[in-house]
Write a protein that holds these residues in place. Structure first.
Motif, PDB file in Angstrom:
ATOM      1  N   PHE A 161     -62.630 125.920  53.342  1.00  0.00           N
ATOM      2  CA  PHE A 161     -61.796 125.336  54.395  1.00  0.00           C
ATOM      3  C   PHE A 161     -62.606 124.440  55.343  1.00  0.00           C
ATOM      4  N   LYS A 162     -63.759 123.973  54.903  1.00  0.00           N
ATOM      5  CA  LYS A 162     -64.629 123.200  55.796  1.00  0.00           C
ATOM      6  C   LYS A 162     -64.022 121.853  56.157  1.00  0.00           C
ATOM      7  N   HIS A 163     -63.400 121.183  55.190  1.00  0.00           N
ATOM      8  CA  HIS A 163     -62.829 119.865  55.434  1.00  0.00           C
ATOM      9  C   HIS A 163     -61.338 119.897  55.135  1.00  0.00           C
ATOM     10  N   VAL A 164     -60.565 120.324  56.130  1.00  0.00           N
ATOM     11  CA  VAL A 164     -59.121 120.447  55.946  1.00  0.00           C
ATOM     12  C   VAL A 164     -58.422 119.961  57.213  1.00  0.00           C
ATOM     13  N   GLU A 165     -57.287 119.312  57.040  1.00  0.00           N
ATOM     14  CA  GLU A 165     -56.482 118.918  58.180  1.00  0.00           C
ATOM     15  C   GLU A 165     -55.037 119.352  57.939  1.00  0.00           C
ATOM     16  N   LEU A 166     -54.230 119.322  58.983  1.00  0.00           N
ATOM     17  CA  LEU A 166     -52.846 119.775  58.886  1.00  0.00           C
ATOM     18  C   LEU A 166     -51.924 118.594  59.159  1.00  0.00           C
ATOM     19  N   ILE A 167     -51.083 118.248  58.181  1.00  0.00           N
ATOM     20  CA  ILE A 167     -50.146 117.146  58.316  1.00  0.00           C
ATOM     21  C   ILE A 167     -48.736 117.682  58.077  1.00  0.00           C
ATOM     22  N   ASP A 168     -47.921 117.667  59.105  1.00  0.00           N
ATOM     23  CA  ASP A 168     -46.532 118.135  59.005  1.00  0.00           C
ATOM     24  C   ASP A 168     -46.443 119.538  58.411  1.00  0.00           C
ATOM     25  N   GLY A 169     -47.365 120.406  58.833  1.00  0.00           N
ATOM     26  CA  GLY A 169     -47.339 121.797  58.408  1.00  0.00           C
ATOM     27  C   GLY A 169     -48.006 122.087  57.082  1.00  0.00           C
ATOM     28  N   ALA A 170     -48.534 121.062  56.410  1.00  0.00           N
ATOM     29  CA  ALA A 170     -49.187 121.245  55.114  1.00  0.00           C
ATOM     30  C   ALA A 170     -50.705 121.085  55.264  1.00  0.00           C
ATOM     31  N   LEU A 171     -51.464 122.007  54.664  1.00  0.00           N
ATOM     32  CA  LEU A 171     -52.913 121.875  54.648  1.00  0.00           C
ATOM     33  C   LEU A 171     -53.305 120.775  53.663  1.00  0.00           C
ATOM     34  N   VAL A 172     -54.147 119.855  54.126  1.00  0.00           N
ATOM     35  CA  VAL A 172     -54.615 118.752  53.289  1.00  0.00           C
ATOM     36  C   VAL A 172     -56.128 118.861  53.170  1.00  0.00           C
ATOM     37  N   PHE A 173     -56.615 118.972  51.943  1.00  0.00           N
ATOM     38  CA  PHE A 173     -58.050 119.092  51.702  1.00  0.00           C
ATOM     39  C   PHE A 173     -58.629 117.716  51.432  1.00  0.00           C
ATOM     40  N   MET A 174     -59.696 117.370  52.162  1.00  0.00           N
ATOM     41  CA  MET A 174     -60.303 116.050  52.038  1.00  0.00           C
ATOM     42  C   MET A 174     -61.327 116.044  50.916  1.00  0.00           C
ATOM     43  N   SER A 175     -61.301 114.990  50.123  1.00  0.00           N
ATOM     44  CA  SER A 175     -62.197 114.876  48.980  1.00  0.00           C
ATOM     45  C   SER A 175     -63.605 114.507  49.442  1.00  0.00           C
ATOM     46  N   PRO A 176     -64.634 114.716  48.606  1.00  0.00           N
ATOM     47  CA  PRO A 176     -65.987 114.297  48.965  1.00  0.00           C
ATOM     48  C   PRO A 176     -66.051 112.808  49.282  1.00  0.00           C
ATOM     49  N   GLN A 177     -66.852 112.448  50.275  1.00  0.00           N
ATOM     50  CA  GLN A 177     -66.965 111.061  50.696  1.00  0.00           C
ATOM     51  C   GLN A 177     -67.811 110.241  49.729  1.00  0.00           C
ATOM     52  N   LYS A 178     -67.393 108.984  49.538  1.00  0.00           N
ATOM     53  CA  LYS A 178     -68.266 108.021  48.885  1.00  0.00           C
ATOM     54  C   LYS A 178     -69.192 107.416  49.938  1.00  0.00           C
ATOM     55  N   ARG A 179     -70.258 106.789  49.472  1.00  0.00           N
ATOM     56  CA  ARG A 179     -71.246 106.228  50.395  1.00  0.00           C
ATOM     57  C   ARG A 179     -70.610 105.163  51.311  1.00  0.00           C
ATOM     58  N   PHE A 180     -69.689 104.349  50.803  1.00  0.00           N
ATOM     59  CA  PHE A 180     -69.015 103.349  51.646  1.00  0.00           C
ATOM     60  C   PHE A 180     -68.352 104.028  52.835  1.00  0.00           C
ATOM     61  N   HIS A 181     -67.660 105.112  52.567  1.00  0.00           N
ATOM     62  CA  HIS A 181     -66.945 105.841  53.608  1.00  0.00           C
ATOM     63  C   HIS A 181     -67.918 106.386  54.648  1.00  0.00           C
TER      64      HIS A 181
END
Length: 215
Positions: free
Chosen positions: A53-73
Motif C-alpha cells: 500500500f506504499k503508492h496508493v490513492e483514493l479516487i471516488d472511493g476506489a483504491l488506485v495503485f500507482m505503477s512504477p515510475q519511468k525515468r521521464f516521470h
C-alpha cells in the motif's frame, strides 16, 4: 476477526481499524473506502506483500495503485520541484507526491504540488486540504492517462484548487498544459500550452526552461 455489519445508506460510518475492511479484499468493503483509511492501511498487503500500500490513492472511493515510475516521470517531478522552489515566494513550498484530501472518498496524490509554507512546516502531515494548495501538477504516464486527463482535473476543480498543470511526454520532451479555475463554473480553462519554456504569472511569476530542468 468477524466482519462488521454492513451500514445502511446514510449511516455515518467511522472505521478505526481497516482490518475489517481488508477482510473483503480484493473487493471494497460494503461501506466503502474513505480518505482517512489511507492513514490506517498496513505497510504489508493482505497476503504479506511488502510495501503493498506504499503508492496508493483514493479516487471516488476506489483504491488506485500507482505503477512504477519511468525515468521521464521521475526526472520531471524532481526538476519541477527544484525549479519551482527556486522561484517561489517564502509563503509557499513545492513538494512531490503528497496527498490532497478533496473529500470523504477522494484523496489523490499529485505528482507535484505547491502548498502554504505554514502547512509544509508540519512534518507529521500526510495530506493537505484544498484551501492549502495553490497548484497541482500531474505528469501523465500510459496507465494514468484517463485519470490525469479527465477524472482528477474534474475533482481538483470541484474542490476549488486554482491552478493545474498537466505534463505530457512528447518524444522525450515535456509539454505543459496550463489550466486556471473559472470560479463561476468551477471548471478549468486552458490558458496555454508550453513547449521548451514555461512562463506564467500565476500562482506567482514562474519562468522555467523545460529542456534544462535540474536532474
Amino acid at each position: 476477526m468477524s466482519r462488521m455489519s454492513t451500514p445502511r445508506d446514510g449511516d455515518d460510518v467511522t472505521v478505526t481499524d481497516v482490518s475489517s475492511a481488508l477482510e473483503y479484499w480484493p473487493s471494497p468493503p460494503p461501506w466503502g473506502w474513505t480518505a482517512d483509511d489511507l492513514d490506517r492501511l498496513p505497510s504489508e498487503g493482505p497476503n504479506g506483500e511488502p510495501d503493498f500500500f506504499k503508492h496508493v490513492e483514493l479516487i471516488d472511493g476506489a483504491l488506485v495503485f500507482m505503477s512504477p515510475q519511468k525515468r521521464f516521470h521521475e526526472r520531471l517531478l524532481f526538476g519541477l520541484r527544484v525549479a519551482l522552489n527556486e522561484q517561489a515566494p517564502e509563503s509557499v513550498v513545492a513538494m512531490m507526491q503528497m496527498d490532497v484530501k478533496l473529500g470523504h472518498r477522494t484523496r489523490p496524490c499529485p505528482d507535484v504540488l505547491i502548498v502554504d509554507a505554514a502547512a509544509a512546516d508540519d512534518d507529521e502531515r500526510t495530506c493537505y486540504t484544498p484551501d492549502e494548495v495553490h497548484l497541482v501538477v500531474e505528469v501523465v504516464s500510459p496507465e494514468s492517462e484517463e485519470r490525469d486527463r479527465k477524472t482528477k482535473p474534474a475533482r481538483y476543480a470541484e474542490a476549488g484548487i486554482a491552478h493545474l498543470w498537466r505534463v505530457e511526454n512528447n518524444d522525450g520532451k515535456p509539454v505543459v498544459y496550463v489550466y486556471e479555475l473559472d470560479p463561476a463554473t468551477r471548471a478549468y480553462g486552458l490558458t496555454g500550452i508550453h513547449h521548451g519554456r514555461l512562463t506564467v504569472p500565476v500562482p506567482f511569476p514562474i519562468d522555467i526552461d523545460l529542456e534544462k530542468l535540474p536532474r
